[in-house]
Design an enzyme around this catalytic site. Structure first.
Site, PDB file in Angstrom:
ATOM      1  N   GLU A  98       0.834  -1.211   0.000  1.00  0.00           N
ATOM      2  CA  GLU A  98       0.000   0.000   0.000  1.00  0.00           C
ATOM      3  C   GLU A  98       0.865   1.256   0.000  1.00  0.00           C
ATOM      4  O   GLU A  98       0.631   2.189  -0.772  1.00  0.00           O
ATOM      5  CB  GLU A  98      -0.934   0.011   1.222  1.00  0.00           C
ATOM      6  CG  GLU A  98      -2.015  -1.038   1.187  1.00  0.00           C
ATOM      7  CD  GLU A  98      -3.077  -0.796   0.128  1.00  0.00           C
ATOM      8  OE1 GLU A  98      -3.245   0.360  -0.326  1.00  0.00           O
ATOM      9  OE2 GLU A  98      -3.746  -1.761  -0.272  1.00  0.00           O
TER      10      GLU A  98
ATOM     11  N   ASN B  20       1.262   3.878  -3.110  1.00  0.00           N
ATOM     12  CA  ASN B  20       0.924   5.295  -2.927  1.00  0.00           C
ATOM     13  C   ASN B  20       2.060   6.190  -3.409  1.00  0.00           C
ATOM     14  O   ASN B  20       1.818   7.198  -4.079  1.00  0.00           O
ATOM     15  CB  ASN B  20       0.629   5.605  -1.459  1.00  0.00           C
ATOM     16  CG  ASN B  20      -0.785   5.257  -1.052  1.00  0.00           C
ATOM     17  OD1 ASN B  20      -1.613   4.891  -1.874  1.00  0.00           O
ATOM     18  ND2 ASN B  20      -1.056   5.356   0.232  1.00  0.00           N
TER      19      ASN B  20
ATOM     20  N   ARG C 259      -8.946   3.092  -7.690  1.00  0.00           N
ATOM     21  CA  ARG C 259      -8.297   2.851  -6.405  1.00  0.00           C
ATOM     22  C   ARG C 259      -9.381   2.862  -5.330  1.00  0.00           C
ATOM     23  O   ARG C 259     -10.342   3.600  -5.422  1.00  0.00           O
ATOM     24  CB  ARG C 259      -7.263   3.953  -6.102  1.00  0.00           C
ATOM     25  CG  ARG C 259      -6.213   4.131  -7.181  1.00  0.00           C
ATOM     26  CD  ARG C 259      -5.116   3.111  -7.153  1.00  0.00           C
ATOM     27  NE  ARG C 259      -4.392   3.208  -5.890  1.00  0.00           N
ATOM     28  CZ  ARG C 259      -3.809   2.190  -5.296  1.00  0.00           C
ATOM     29  NH1 ARG C 259      -3.861   0.998  -5.840  1.00  0.00           N
ATOM     30  NH2 ARG C 259      -3.169   2.344  -4.169  1.00  0.00           N
TER      31      ARG C 259
END
Length: 148
Positions: A48, A52, A107
């Site tokens: 994650e 990002n 997303r």
């Protein structure tokens, strides 16, 4: 095990490096003999955070650099994922569940929520000129301790 053990890993902000980053951190943490669930949690938060950095921090520009620092002290793992990308304009908004600044990429907007829920401590700092830094801490309940 005496003192702190640590590692630093820097790589190009390319989506194909996300799997490499999660496996590298998992291999490093494996010395604590984590449960499969703990290992999966750690791999997920690394994925994650790295994703990002690549998608939001660098707008998928492969010339950016993502850096992961991990350290182990006793039974505690600290992981920091940092980029020198765009930074987050509104951190409070970005931390809201389901918020995404890139809805066209489908997303989920759950990255920060997942990281917060899977780790014992989660902090994010960001500025428009210097990028984003995510710091996470998790205590590992070693399988050895569970069976003794």
């Amino acid at each position: 095990m005496m003192g702190t053990n640590f590692m630093t890993l820097s790589f190009a902000s390319r989506s194909e490096n996300e799997a490499f980053a999660r496996v590298a951190v998992a291999a490093f943490v494996s010395q604590l003999d984590p449960t499969i669930e703990e290992l999966n949690d750690l791999k997920t938060v690394v994925s994650e955070a790295v994703t990002n950095s690549i998608i939001h921090g660098y707008d998928s520009d492969p010339s950016g650099v993502v850096t992961i620092e991990a350290s182990i002290e006793g039974d505690t793992v600290s992981i920091t994922v940092q980029d020198k990308g765009n930074g987050i304009e509104d951190l409070e908004l970005a931390r809201q569940p389901l918020y995404t600044s890139k809805p066209e990429l489908e997303r989920s907007g759950m990255g920060f929520t997942i990281m917060e829920n899977f780790m014992d401590r989660f902090e994010v700092s960001s500025s428009r000129e210097h990028g984003t830094r995510i710091s996470m801490i998790k205590r590992i309940e070693s399988k050895k301790a569970l069976y003794n």
